[in-house]
Write an enzyme that holds these catalytic residues in place. Structure first.
Site, PDB file in Angstrom:
ATOM      1  N   GLU A  27      -3.961  17.445 -12.308  1.00  0.00           N
ATOM      2  CA  GLU A  27      -4.403  17.839 -13.653  1.00  0.00           C
ATOM      3  C   GLU A  27      -5.892  18.168 -13.715  1.00  0.00           C
ATOM      4  OE1 GLU A  27      -2.329  15.769 -16.823  1.00  0.00           O
ATOM      5  OE2 GLU A  27      -3.960  16.269 -18.204  1.00  0.00           O
ATOM      6  N   ARG A  69       0.812  -1.234   0.000  1.00  0.00           N
ATOM      7  CA  ARG A  69       0.000   0.000   0.000  1.00  0.00           C
ATOM      8  C   ARG A  69       0.841   1.277   0.000  1.00  0.00           C
ATOM      9  NH1 ARG A  69      -2.702  -3.455   3.342  1.00  0.00           N
ATOM     10  NH2 ARG A  69      -4.624  -4.255   2.445  1.00  0.00           N
ATOM     11  N   LYS A  93       8.210  22.874 -14.629  1.00  0.00           N
ATOM     12  CA  LYS A  93       7.263  21.785 -14.370  1.00  0.00           C
ATOM     13  C   LYS A  93       6.873  21.765 -12.895  1.00  0.00           C
ATOM     14  CE  LYS A  93       5.677  17.191 -15.028  1.00  0.00           C
ATOM     15  NZ  LYS A  93       5.709  15.921 -15.685  1.00  0.00           N
ATOM     16  N   GLU A 105      10.318  17.991 -25.585  1.00  0.00           N
ATOM     17  CA  GLU A 105       9.527  18.378 -24.396  1.00  0.00           C
ATOM     18  C   GLU A 105      10.034  19.708 -23.827  1.00  0.00           C
ATOM     19  OE1 GLU A 105       6.827  16.908 -23.377  1.00  0.00           O
ATOM     20  OE2 GLU A 105       6.927  14.836 -24.100  1.00  0.00           O
ATOM     21  N   HIS A 115       0.829  17.629 -27.572  1.00  0.00           N
ATOM     22  CA  HIS A 115       0.609  16.190 -27.376  1.00  0.00           C
ATOM     23  C   HIS A 115      -0.644  15.674 -28.072  1.00  0.00           C
ATOM     24  CE1 HIS A 115       3.835  16.668 -24.576  1.00  0.00           C
ATOM     25  NE2 HIS A 115       3.774  15.416 -24.162  1.00  0.00           N
ATOM     26  N   HIS A 137       8.280   9.158 -28.844  1.00  0.00           N
ATOM     27  CA  HIS A 137       7.306  10.101 -28.286  1.00  0.00           C
ATOM     28  C   HIS A 137       7.709  11.574 -28.517  1.00  0.00           C
ATOM     29  CE1 HIS A 137       4.296  11.679 -25.564  1.00  0.00           C
ATOM     30  NE2 HIS A 137       5.240  12.259 -24.841  1.00  0.00           N
ATOM     31  N   ASN A 171       0.292  19.335 -21.851  1.00  0.00           N
ATOM     32  CA  ASN A 171      -0.096  18.524 -23.005  1.00  0.00           C
ATOM     33  C   ASN A 171       0.035  19.299 -24.320  1.00  0.00           C
ATOM     34  OD1 ASN A 171      -0.767  16.286 -21.432  1.00  0.00           O
ATOM     35  ND2 ASN A 171      -2.773  17.158 -20.961  1.00  0.00           N
ATOM     36  N   LYS A 195       3.260  11.347 -11.697  1.00  0.00           N
ATOM     37  CA  LYS A 195       2.429  10.460 -12.519  1.00  0.00           C
ATOM     38  C   LYS A 195       3.176   9.142 -12.670  1.00  0.00           C
ATOM     39  CE  LYS A 195      -0.243  13.636 -15.407  1.00  0.00           C
ATOM     40  NZ  LYS A 195      -0.481  14.086 -16.795  1.00  0.00           N
ATOM     41  N   HIS A 227       0.018  12.555 -30.058  1.00  0.00           N
ATOM     42  CA  HIS A 227      -0.529  11.234 -29.734  1.00  0.00           C
ATOM     43  C   HIS A 227      -1.214  10.615 -30.949  1.00  0.00           C
ATOM     44  CE1 HIS A 227      -0.675  11.987 -25.122  1.00  0.00           C
ATOM     45  NE2 HIS A 227       0.407  11.331 -25.480  1.00  0.00           N
ATOM     46  N   ARG A 230      -2.359  22.066 -15.195  1.00  0.00           N
ATOM     47  CA  ARG A 230      -1.374  21.034 -15.588  1.00  0.00           C
ATOM     48  C   ARG A 230      -1.601  20.553 -17.019  1.00  0.00           C
ATOM     49  NH1 ARG A 230       1.172  16.128 -11.864  1.00  0.00           N
ATOM     50  NH2 ARG A 230       2.455  15.244 -13.510  1.00  0.00           N
TER      51      ARG A 230
HETATM   52  P1  NAD Z   1      12.734   5.096 -22.045  1.00  0.00           P
HETATM   53  O1  NAD Z   1      12.579   5.001 -20.592  1.00  0.00           O
HETATM   54  O2  NAD Z   1      12.199   3.989 -22.871  1.00  0.00           O
HETATM   55  O3  NAD Z   1      14.284   5.312 -22.369  1.00  0.00           O
HETATM   56  C1  NAD Z   1      14.693   5.378 -23.717  1.00  0.00           C
HETATM   57  C2  NAD Z   1      15.833   4.410 -24.012  1.00  0.00           C
HETATM   58  O4  NAD Z   1      17.056   4.941 -23.482  1.00  0.00           O
HETATM   59  C3  NAD Z   1      15.681   3.042 -23.389  1.00  0.00           C
HETATM   60  O5  NAD Z   1      16.168   2.070 -24.262  1.00  0.00           O
HETATM   61  C4  NAD Z   1      16.541   3.136 -22.153  1.00  0.00           C
HETATM   62  O6  NAD Z   1      16.993   1.881 -21.681  1.00  0.00           O
HETATM   63  C5  NAD Z   1      17.687   3.952 -22.672  1.00  0.00           C
HETATM   64  N1  NAD Z   1      18.436   4.704 -21.669  1.00  0.00           N
HETATM   65  C6  NAD Z   1      17.962   5.340 -20.583  1.00  0.00           C
HETATM   66  N2  NAD Z   1      18.917   6.055 -20.007  1.00  0.00           N
HETATM   67  C7  NAD Z   1      20.055   5.834 -20.709  1.00  0.00           C
HETATM   68  C8  NAD Z   1      21.377   6.304 -20.607  1.00  0.00           C
HETATM   69  N3  NAD Z   1      21.726   7.208 -19.689  1.00  0.00           N
HETATM   70  N4  NAD Z   1      22.291   5.857 -21.489  1.00  0.00           N
HETATM   71  C9  NAD Z   1      21.928   4.979 -22.470  1.00  0.00           C
HETATM   72  N5  NAD Z   1      20.680   4.542 -22.649  1.00  0.00           N
HETATM   73  C10 NAD Z   1      19.752   4.962 -21.773  1.00  0.00           C
HETATM   74  O7  NAD Z   1      12.090   6.440 -22.628  1.00  0.00           O
HETATM   75  P2  NAD Z   1      11.876   7.911 -22.028  1.00  0.00           P
HETATM   76  O8  NAD Z   1      11.758   8.789 -23.201  1.00  0.00           O
HETATM   77  O9  NAD Z   1      12.838   8.229 -20.969  1.00  0.00           O
HETATM   78  O10 NAD Z   1      10.447   7.806 -21.332  1.00  0.00           O
HETATM   79  C11 NAD Z   1       9.278   7.526 -22.059  1.00  0.00           C
HETATM   80  C12 NAD Z   1       8.230   7.060 -21.087  1.00  0.00           C
HETATM   81  O11 NAD Z   1       7.965   8.112 -20.174  1.00  0.00           O
HETATM   82  C13 NAD Z   1       6.899   6.695 -21.726  1.00  0.00           C
HETATM   83  O12 NAD Z   1       6.451   5.469 -21.204  1.00  0.00           O
HETATM   84  C14 NAD Z   1       5.960   7.826 -21.302  1.00  0.00           C
HETATM   85  O13 NAD Z   1       4.631   7.392 -21.163  1.00  0.00           O
HETATM   86  C15 NAD Z   1       6.558   8.224 -19.990  1.00  0.00           C
HETATM   87  N6  NAD Z   1       6.271   9.601 -19.582  1.00  0.00           N
HETATM   88  C16 NAD Z   1       5.786   9.802 -18.347  1.00  0.00           C
HETATM   89  C17 NAD Z   1       5.532  11.076 -17.916  1.00  0.00           C
HETATM   90  C18 NAD Z   1       5.076  11.296 -16.512  1.00  0.00           C
HETATM   91  O14 NAD Z   1       4.713  12.418 -16.168  1.00  0.00           O
HETATM   92  N7  NAD Z   1       5.106  10.286 -15.676  1.00  0.00           N
HETATM   93  C19 NAD Z   1       5.773  12.179 -18.749  1.00  0.00           C
HETATM   94  C20 NAD Z   1       6.290  11.935 -20.020  1.00  0.00           C
HETATM   95  C21 NAD Z   1       6.533  10.641 -20.442  1.00  0.00           C
HETATM   96  N1  GLY Z   2       3.880  14.996 -18.799  1.00  0.00           N
HETATM   97  C1  GLY Z   2       2.681  15.629 -18.419  1.00  0.00           C
HETATM   98  C2  GLY Z   2       2.470  15.738 -16.957  1.00  0.00           C
HETATM   99  O1  GLY Z   2       3.286  15.356 -16.175  1.00  0.00           O
HETATM  100  O2  GLY Z   2       1.442  16.205 -16.563  1.00  0.00           O
END
Ligand code: NAD
Ligand code: GLY
Length: 362
Positions: A239, A123, A229, A187, A250, A267, A247, A145, A254, A243
């Site tokens: 949101e 939990r 942010k 971003e 986006h 992305h 987007n 998030k 998307h 917030r």
């Molecule tokens: P990712 O986590 O898939 O990383 C991209 C690639 O880079 C992967 O292959 C990873 O293993 C590699 N990698 C990571 N760090 C590295 C490093 N220092 N050196 C070499 N390789 C490295 O992608 P991302 O773009 O970081 O994140 C995308 C995800 O984030 C999506 O799932 C999206 O939905 C999520 N997201 C969440 C929020 C939120 O607010 N929580 C906001 C935006 C995106």
């Molecule tokens: N990436 C959008 C948010 O965190 O709200």
């Protein structure tokens, strides 16, 4: 080490983002400063763990922690309930109790999944974000998030669950593949366009330094992005209002990801296309000038990101847009830029007209 601190002000859930080059060497003492005790499960993946796990483990063990590694397969395709179960299994196997915590070492996929595991295991146990991609350093690690994908949609299962801290080591960006690095820049442009005109100017002037991964330019860029942010999240954690500005770019982004089956564009690339189209729409409505629009498109191009919508029919785009989480009965909540550095939110009902503005006709 020169460290920067940015506060995410959320009353009793407040935390600091601490940023510096080489901070992973001091994760152990920093966790002690946070009052974290017990076992630390380091959730990472098969790409990031070989690069940075030993650094984190050494610092944690030197600070007296028991450390349990949890290495997951790499990729968005693994951001699902099966992989989440692998994390739970590892936590149960290592007998992690409520006095333990998680370190999320990786990009946004790891941060979102490890954060959700932390939110739900027993939990809720504390977790700390150690983001290693540019995108996760400027966006996903901040704001709480967390979650996983469902076969029928991205991020459909999740929770708002704030970390105890975000520790950003910009030195980890040295190993990030170029395409992933550029995604983070997409971003970052967003923050400048809708929330901070001065920051946009900085990005515009320093595009080549950023592309060369100049440390000082990066540190300023990551820290300014986090501060922007953090301010938005502090105002609207769940949101309900402002917030949604995050987007920007986006909505069409998307749609592009959906239409291309999440394979052709990363992305941040889809978001870059969405930003350029949002600027086009904003100019059409008279919210910004042609010169503003040109500057936005110019910066996206200078950063090596795509700008053009892929050629699908209006019907296909309409179908993709209708799945957007932001479509409500009253219309699509579309984020426009007001000049450069400010925003306005518009409810749009006529999506066919919206697509025509972007050159997508029947
Ligand atoms: P990712 O986590 O898939 O990383 C991209 C690639 O880079 C992967 O292959 C990873 O293993 C590699 N990698 C990571 N760090 C590295 C490093 N220092 N050196 C070499 N390789 C490295 O992608 P991302 O773009 O970081 O994140 C995308 C995800 O984030 C999506 O799932 C999206 O939905 C999520 N997201 C969440 C929020 C939120 O607010 N929580 C906001 C935006 C995106
Ligand atoms: N990436 C959008 C948010 O965190 O709200």
């Amino acid at each position: 080490m020169n460290l920067q601190h940015i506060k995410v002000a959320l009353d009793e859930r407040s935390y600091d983002i601490t940023l510096g080059a080489g901070i992973l060497d001091t994760v152990g003492p920093l966790c002690r400063d946070l009052g974290l005790s017990g076992t630390a499960a380091v959730v990472s993946n098969t790409t990031v763990a070989p690069l940075y796990y030993d650094l984190v483990r050494a610092s944690m063990e030197a600070a007296g922690y028991r450390v349990v590694p949890v290495s997951l397969p790499d990729g968005e395709g693994y951001k699902n309930s099966d992989t989440l179960n692998l994390i739970y299994d590892a936590l149960v196997d290592a007998s992690l109790d409520r006095g333990s915590f998680i370190l999320a070492l990786g990009g946004g996929v790891i941060g979102d999944m490890a954060g959700f595991a932390a939110a739900s295991y027993l939990r809720g146990i504390p977790f700390v974000q150690l983001p290693t991609t540019l995108l996760s350093q400027v966006d996903s690690s901040v704001g709480g998030k967390t979650g996983i994908n469902h076969p029928r949609g991205k991020n459909l299962i999740g929770a708002f669950y704030q970390p105890k801290a975000v520790l950003i080591d910009v030195a980890t960006l040295d190993t990030l593949p170029e395409r992933e690095f550029l995604c983070g820049l997409g971003e970052i442009v967003k923050y400048g366009v809708v929330l901070d005109g001065e920051f946009f100017d900085f990005l515009d002037k320093n595009a080549s330094l950023l592309l060369a991964r100049d440390k000082d330019a990066l540190i300023h860029t990551v820290s300014r992005s986090c501060a922007i942010k953090a301010a938005v999240v502090a105002e609207d954690e769940r949101e309900g209002g402002v917030r949604a500005v995050l987007n920007y770019g986006h909505t069409l982004g998307h749609a592009v990801e959906t239409l291309t089956g999440y394979t052709r564009y990363l992305h941040g690339e889809a978001v870059a296309i969405g930003i350029v189209q949002a600027a086009r729409i904003s100019q059409h409505f008279g919210f910004c000038s042609q010169a503003d629009r040109d500057r936005i498109e110019g910066l996206v191009k200078a950063l090596g990101l795509p700008t053009e919508l892929p050629p699908f029919s209006a019907a296909q785009y309409l179908e993709a847009l209708s799945h957007d989480k932001k479509v409500r009965q009253s219309g699509l909540l579309f984020i426009c830029n007001q000049g450069v550095g400010a925003y306005r939110m518009e409810r749009l009902k006529d999506l066919t007209a919206l697509l025509e503005i972007c050159g997508i006709g029947e």
